[in-house]
Enzyme design. Sequence first.
Site, short mmCIF file in Angstrom:
data_model
loop_
_atom_site.label_atom_id
_atom_site.label_comp_id
_atom_site.label_asym_id
_atom_site.label_seq_id
_atom_site.Cartn_x
_atom_site.Cartn_y
_atom_site.Cartn_z
N THR A 35 0.82 -1.21 0.00
CA THR A 35 0.00 0.00 0.00
C THR A 35 0.85 1.25 0.00
O THR A 35 0.48 2.28 -0.59
CB THR A 35 -0.92 -0.02 1.25
OG1 THR A 35 -1.79 -1.14 1.12
CG2 THR A 35 -1.76 1.23 1.36
N SER A 81 1.55 -7.53 -1.01
CA SER A 81 2.30 -8.54 -0.27
C SER A 81 1.62 -9.91 -0.22
O SER A 81 2.26 -10.90 0.10
CB SER A 81 2.63 -8.06 1.14
OG SER A 81 1.49 -8.02 1.96
N THR A 114 1.58 -4.39 4.12
CA THR A 114 1.40 -4.69 5.54
C THR A 114 0.76 -6.05 5.80
O THR A 114 0.91 -6.61 6.89
CB THR A 114 0.54 -3.60 6.24
OG1 THR A 114 -0.77 -3.61 5.67
CG2 THR A 114 1.17 -2.24 6.12
N ASP A 115 0.04 -6.60 4.80
CA ASP A 115 -0.73 -7.82 5.08
C ASP A 115 0.16 -9.00 5.48
O ASP A 115 -0.21 -9.79 6.35
CB ASP A 115 -1.56 -8.22 3.85
CG ASP A 115 -2.78 -7.32 3.69
OD1 ASP A 115 -3.06 -6.53 4.61
OD2 ASP A 115 -3.45 -7.41 2.65
#
Length: 348
Positions: A35, A81, A114-115
């Site tokens: 992101t 990710s 971030t995932d």
Amino acid sequence: MNQPIERTGQRTGAEQEPLLMNTLPNIALLGTGGTIASTASSATVLADYTVTEGIDDLLSAVPALSSLANIQCQQVFNVDSRNITHAMLLKLAAKVNRLLADPGIDGIVITHGTDTLEETACFLHLTIHSAKPVVIVGAMRPASALSADGPLNLYNAVLLAAHPDARDLGVLATLNDSVHAARFVSKTHTAQVNAFGSPGYGSLGQIHNGRLHLFQAPIKHPAETRFSLAGLKTLPWVDILYDHQDAGLHLYEAAIAAGAQGIVIAGSGNGSLSPQAQKGVRLAKKHHIPCVRSSRCGAGMVSASPDDARRGLIAAQSLNPQKARILLMLALTQTHDRATIESYFEQY
Ligand code: ASP
């Protein structure tokens, strides 16, 4: 000595002077997507976006970085990710280890979605052989958003990677002004900028008003990690199976039939297993496939049980299922012996 930087982006730092003319630390900035590198159709769209920005764009969006470090950037890959593969992880880790071996590099910052940030952070944490700071950073809002959090997160990440106090702490993550150890950091919220925490263990410190304040250091970090990626082309396949009331056996059968070399069970509570999960573990044991009992709780230990050895199980200790999967994959590059793998879970 120096491994050539494949793609050198804008070099920031005191008026573009040659590196030796200033005393700023030399930081390698590696882009992988996420992101932080994404844009949406408008400034108020916060959930539907795509990766559009390269690492050069992220660097140029924060001119203040030039006061912190001389920065060389490289795009390692540029994806959301959730698309990261074992091959990408191996490529990233090899690059990070090569850069860290370069005496001209003082620290590394990796921009990341971030995932699955905690999976990459844990993987690097267990495979990096250096005291130099390695910092993973992401953002919860796309670069195009009102109040995008990426630019300040990136500034803080470079500040952290350039700071002598960040040495010898293992891989670090910073988002939302907090500093976390890779060993404990986890994404705990789907959307808010305070999405990251170290549940049960706490953050290591904060970056406030341009200054690093560290309050604790992790002792659970492998200064001399046993895992080496030399010669590895791929990683052992490990599945995570989520347990629940009235679960079935079929996922265990499918994982074994598909060739899984290890299974992590996200069990309830303190790694409790439903009757069918217990059956699945017996089936896996017959096929010499180690099973790790972790917890779907999101915080807390899964304690070893005197029964584990007999049942072919290993307690995940304080690792959540996604991190237990990383450690089990790395363990399986060295051994299939249950007791040895159990000792790695106690140690790391
Ligand atoms: N979808 C994003 C990712 O690449 C989420 C994020 O970066 O915040 O993981």
